[in-house]
Design an enzyme around this catalytic site. Sequence first.
Site, PDB file in Angstrom:
ATOM      1  N   LYS A 134      40.201  46.492  41.324  1.00  0.00           N
ATOM      2  CA  LYS A 134      40.525  45.079  41.580  1.00  0.00           C
ATOM      3  C   LYS A 134      39.393  44.356  42.313  1.00  0.00           C
ATOM      4  CE  LYS A 134      44.412  45.879  43.758  1.00  0.00           C
ATOM      5  NZ  LYS A 134      44.748  47.294  43.450  1.00  0.00           N
ATOM      6  N   THR A 135      38.943  44.963  43.406  1.00  0.00           N
ATOM      7  CA  THR A 135      37.945  44.276  44.229  1.00  0.00           C
ATOM      8  C   THR A 135      36.640  44.088  43.472  1.00  0.00           C
ATOM      9  OG1 THR A 135      38.922  45.109  46.282  1.00  0.00           O
ATOM     10  CG2 THR A 135      36.624  44.405  46.370  1.00  0.00           C
ATOM     11  N   GLU A 185      42.485  38.904  43.842  1.00  0.00           N
ATOM     12  CA  GLU A 185      43.103  40.199  43.597  1.00  0.00           C
ATOM     13  C   GLU A 185      44.620  40.020  43.596  1.00  0.00           C
ATOM     14  OE1 GLU A 185      41.907  43.633  45.823  1.00  0.00           O
ATOM     15  OE2 GLU A 185      39.985  42.735  46.333  1.00  0.00           O
TER      16      GLU A 185
END
Length: 501
Positions: A134-135, A185
């Site tokens: 995600k990051t 996110e």
Amino acid sequence: MEQIILDPTYQPIDYDSVDITSWHRVHFIGIGGAGMSVLAEMLLEQGITVTGSDAHRNAKTDRLESLGATIFEGQSASNVDGASIVVYSSAIKPDNPEIVHAVEQGILLMHRSDILAALMAQKKSITVAGAHGKTTTSAMIAQICTSAGKAELGDPSFAIGGSIHTPEGLKDGGHAGKGEIFVAEADESDGSFIKYHPYIAVITNVEPDHLDHYGDAQAFTQAFVRHAQNATGHVVACADDEGALSVIRSLNDEERKQAIVYTTNPELTMKFAQVVYIQTDNRSTFDGGQDFSIRWLERYGTDMIHAHIRVPGMHNVRNATAALIATLLVGIKPDEAARALDDFRGAARRFDIKGIVDDVTVVDDYAHHPTEVAALMEAARVRYPDERIRVLFQPHLFSRTHYFAQEFAKALSLADEAIVTGIYPAREFQKDWPDVTADTIPQAARETGIEISIRAIDDMNEAAQYLSKTAQPHDVIFTVGAGSITNMADVIVEQLSARKA
């Protein structure tokens, strides 16, 4: 007073109609956390009065204070006096004194996801969900929009749970931009991401995790299906991941027409959904990154889009492909998007090289799930094919360690040596998992016949000292995990430097 129930999936306000600028004062409980500090900074950038409390000050609280926030060290009822909204995360318990006082005073309680949803409702939002990636993927999208976006596509807002390495240096993960794009996110850990209605929903993978919240894998996957159905424009998903692919297959025909999947499988076809094909030789380039190309027949015919990333690993090639697809969908030109991607230097704590001393390289990484650890080790083998790979791993959560002990052992077996430290509890307690210790994963390795050295050293400082003392030229030492293990990377670098002196 009635029992207080904190439900992260409950929606207390209408995100589309709320006027954020009318908020008098917003107070964050646990403001020093990665997810909370980003949102606090974004509200400060919009001129909103922000206060917050945390058990201890840290670099993030110091930064927020420098931007105008009032920070309380420790949590007490009086901290929330005068607040119009009190924001909590899923780590906060109902008996927290600030929660109790807010309820007594009739102050509106909002989960961090509500703040994020309200901020996203003002923009054309792109969310990134998945058990892993995600990051990095969010940071790549933000970097492309920042570098290549023009007019309304430039200066994006973003809420990313980590700092970003850029050509200009390290940038914080939160920014309230003037452009129309908002990148965020979408945290699946507590189910709150079902409240988001993004224009583009990127799903990097769907691998069961956070079973302490969901109960079983089916409920976990169904939450992703619901999240995908909430997308107002497109769903972008990794077809190399069986879980993400199952989410797309769960959509109805009309919903799949808005889906784009990306894959390294040249034979994959899907009814209704568009397919983007990835080509790469998975070899490290001169700068430790990788070259790759994508082919999107429905949009660009047989023309290939060629790109380069400076971070290693097939998982990052897939992340970069998702970022390219998302930014192309909002209108950025292919060649400009690919050029901007080359400016991405990585997210903090993602294959983050902390130092090189006497030919010993120290790398810090956030990987805390077996799949992430395995992907990290595979990327390490691509970038450092001839070096000795040594890992200092701190498990995150007793429950995750219990459920995935064998998978962690298998992932760590890809290294040449692995040491497992005491578990970082986060929101859990040892008393609830008395049999889960630093030796749980090494024991699983022994039981499954894994031959490489995987052993437990409960004290991470002692483990760091051992790795420093026994380091040899061409060793690569990884500190791995989502908790305090990150501090050991600098400790190892310092001890290697002292040894040299």
